[in-house]
Design an enzyme around this catalytic site. Structure first.
Site, PDB file in Angstrom:
ATOM      1  N   HIS A 141      -5.654  -3.773  -1.653  1.00  0.00           N
ATOM      2  CA  HIS A 141      -5.108  -2.903  -2.642  1.00  0.00           C
ATOM      3  C   HIS A 141      -5.391  -3.404  -4.181  1.00  0.00           C
ATOM      4  CE1 HIS A 141      -4.556   0.531  -0.078  1.00  0.00           C
ATOM      5  NE2 HIS A 141      -3.981  -0.419   0.649  1.00  0.00           N
ATOM      6  N   SER A 183       0.729  -1.210  -0.190  1.00  0.00           N
ATOM      7  CA  SER A 183       0.027  -0.112  -0.048  1.00  0.00           C
ATOM      8  C   SER A 183       0.768   1.362  -0.158  1.00  0.00           C
ATOM      9  CB  SER A 183      -0.933  -0.048   1.145  1.00  0.00           C
ATOM     10  OG  SER A 183      -0.336  -0.178   2.334  1.00  0.00           O
ATOM     11  N   LYS A 204     -11.907   0.114   0.319  1.00  0.00           N
ATOM     12  CA  LYS A 204     -11.152   0.930  -0.237  1.00  0.00           C
ATOM     13  C   LYS A 204     -11.797   1.098  -1.903  1.00  0.00           C
ATOM     14  CE  LYS A 204      -7.219  -0.484   2.215  1.00  0.00           C
ATOM     15  NZ  LYS A 204      -7.280   0.435   3.009  1.00  0.00           N
TER      16      LYS A 204
HETATM   17  C1  LIG Z   1      -3.062  -4.652   3.100  1.00  0.00           C
HETATM   18  C2  LIG Z   1      -4.187  -4.256   3.879  1.00  0.00           C
HETATM   19  N1  LIG Z   1      -4.737  -4.967   4.749  1.00  0.00           N
HETATM   20  C3  LIG Z   1      -5.871  -4.588   5.529  1.00  0.00           C
HETATM   21  C4  LIG Z   1      -6.203  -3.286   5.805  1.00  0.00           C
HETATM   22  C5  LIG Z   1      -7.318  -2.869   6.572  1.00  0.00           C
HETATM   23  O1  LIG Z   1      -8.342  -2.589   5.796  1.00  0.00           O
HETATM   24  P1  LIG Z   1      -9.647  -1.993   6.605  1.00  0.00           P
HETATM   25  O2  LIG Z   1      -9.722  -0.826   6.486  1.00  0.00           O
HETATM   26  O3  LIG Z   1     -11.019  -2.547   5.829  1.00  0.00           O
HETATM   27  O4  LIG Z   1      -9.712  -2.674   7.800  1.00  0.00           O
HETATM   28  C6  LIG Z   1      -5.414  -2.303   4.741  1.00  0.00           C
HETATM   29  C7  LIG Z   1      -5.863  -0.749   5.060  1.00  0.00           C
HETATM   30  O5  LIG Z   1      -5.205   0.046   5.357  1.00  0.00           O
HETATM   31  C8  LIG Z   1      -4.406  -2.764   4.146  1.00  0.00           C
HETATM   32  O6  LIG Z   1      -3.895  -1.817   3.222  1.00  0.00           O
END
Ligand SMILES: Cc1ncc(COP(=O)(O)O)c(C=O)c1O
Length: 392
Positions: free
Chosen positions: A208, A180, A239
């Protein structure tokens, strides 16, 4: 000394290091433009890749769901019963991802907290990319399994570590699909081959990749055509889907086990009806057309090329995530502040989210941005870049 002195000290240290984050308040829906402090500013930092966060079709689905199901699920699904809406989302998500089954949980973070500790115990070993997301790290911390960190996106390095741990029977390799902060893509085909050679399971966090990679945004497994060779895909609806919620997709056996034993499923209430309905509407849109995904990529290519032409270092991104590398945290904060004055909202990202000395503005493109929006952003970046000496 008060009992909170340790907190005061920690906050002071953050301020002294220029790492204290003042979060801006948004007074509108999250679209290409947002209202902050009464001003309309161009939004270049949300993960709303496809512009679904204020899409009319998702709004309508959410409102209709409130009319039919109300606003909350009442309790955890395993105790109070599950709404047909959640079952429908799971069916649609599995179909979209091309897996046998899927489980809906409350967030992307919770997918990692649900799956990793359930699958891995103290006799087992987890191989995790050194730049994996914090929620993967936390999921690993909740297990007593041995943790082996492999060098970032390095399949040879991973293989060497698998070899060293070959005698441990149950192995799990975990990677982000798209990283990310840098926008690079995990070498999933190589990871899967290594896993197959050593009898390891593979789990990918596609937070992502969803809505970005693969046919009509089906994600990284579809992008590399690895259907049936990745044990678990987890991801988020917060997202590209523009809503909130997480899912874990894989074989029915694994999903059944998660439904029986995963702690975020058993001990936390389900996503709300309007969220779930809006997620289903997002899948509807993507199954109908890949136009939003194509628009996102067109926008990303245009801005990335233009920033590079003007002398910005945009890192090694292979996806619409566009890091504008600035080095020191203080430069990134100043840059973000000046951009805001120019009408562009783009946050600085610094330690501990990225390593020290690698602070950046992380530009997030969206299918919602128009050509005029992109030109507006470019002009602001170039103006501020010249002022702060950030152009090469
Ligand atoms: C790779 C990854 N996994 C999990 C998450 C967490 O997602 P959520 O905002 O739905 O908890 C994110 C968000 O920042 C992320 O980038």
């Amino acid at each position: 000394m008060g009992k909170y002195a340790f907190i005061d000290n920690a906050l002071k240290e953050l301020r002294d290091l220029g790492l204290y984050n003042t979060i801006r308040t948004i007074e509108s829906s999250v679209g290409a433009w947002v209202t902050i402090d009464g001003r309309r500013v161009l939004n270049m930092c949300s993960n709303n890749y496809l512009g679904f966060a204020d899409d009319d079709r998702l709004r309508k689905a959410a409102k209709d769901a409130i009319d039919q199901f109300g606003v909350g699920p009442g309790a955890v699904r395993s105790i109070a019963g599950t709404m047909s809406l959640h079952i429908e989302l799971e069916r649609r998500m599995a179909q979209f991802k091309g897996t046998e089954s899927a489980l809906s949980v409350q967030s992307g973070l919770n997918t990692n907290l649900a799956a990793i500790p359930l699958l891995m115990g103290k006799e087992d070993v987890i191989f995790t990319d050194e730049l994996n997301h914090a929620s993967i790290i936390d999921g690993c911390r909740l297990t007593k399994a041995k943790r082996v960190i492999f060098p970032h996106c390095d399949v040879d390095g991973l293989r060497a570590l698998l070899e060293e741990n070959a005698e441990i029977e149950k192995k799990l390799i975990i990677t982000d699909g798209v990283f990310s902060m840098d926008g690079d893509i995990a070498p999933l085909p190589g990871i899967v081959e290594a896993a197959e050679a050593f009898g390891a399971m593979v789990m990918v966090d596609d937070a992502h990749g969803e809505g970005v990679l693969g046919r009509s945004g089906r994600g990284i497994v579809d992008h590399f055509d690895l259907h049936g060779r990745v044990d678990l895909e987890c991801g988020t609806m917060s997202k590209a889907f523009g809503v909130m919620g997480g899912y874990i997709a894989g074989d029915e056996t694994i999903v059944q086990y998660l439904r029986q034993r995963a702690r975020p499923f058993l001990f936390s209430s389900a996503a709300t009806p309007p969220d779930v309905a809006a997620c289903i509407a997002a899948i509807d849109i993507l199954e109908e057309s890949d136009e939003p995904v194509r628009k996102l990529w067109d926008n990303a290519r245009w801005l990335k090329d233009a920033l590079a032409e003007h002398g910005f270092d945009t890192g090694n991104s292979e996806t619409p995530i566009t890091p504008v590398m600035l080095g020191e945290a203080s430069t990134a904060w100043d840059f973000s502040k000046r951009l805001f004055e120019e009408g562009v909202f783009a946050s600085a990202i610094a330690f501990p989210t990225v390593p020290r000395g690698k602070a950046r503005i992380r530009v997030m493109l969206s299918a919602a941005h128009s050509e005029d929006d992109l030109r507006f952003a470019l002009d602001a970046f170039v103006k501020v870049g010249r002022e702060l000496g950030a152009l090469r």
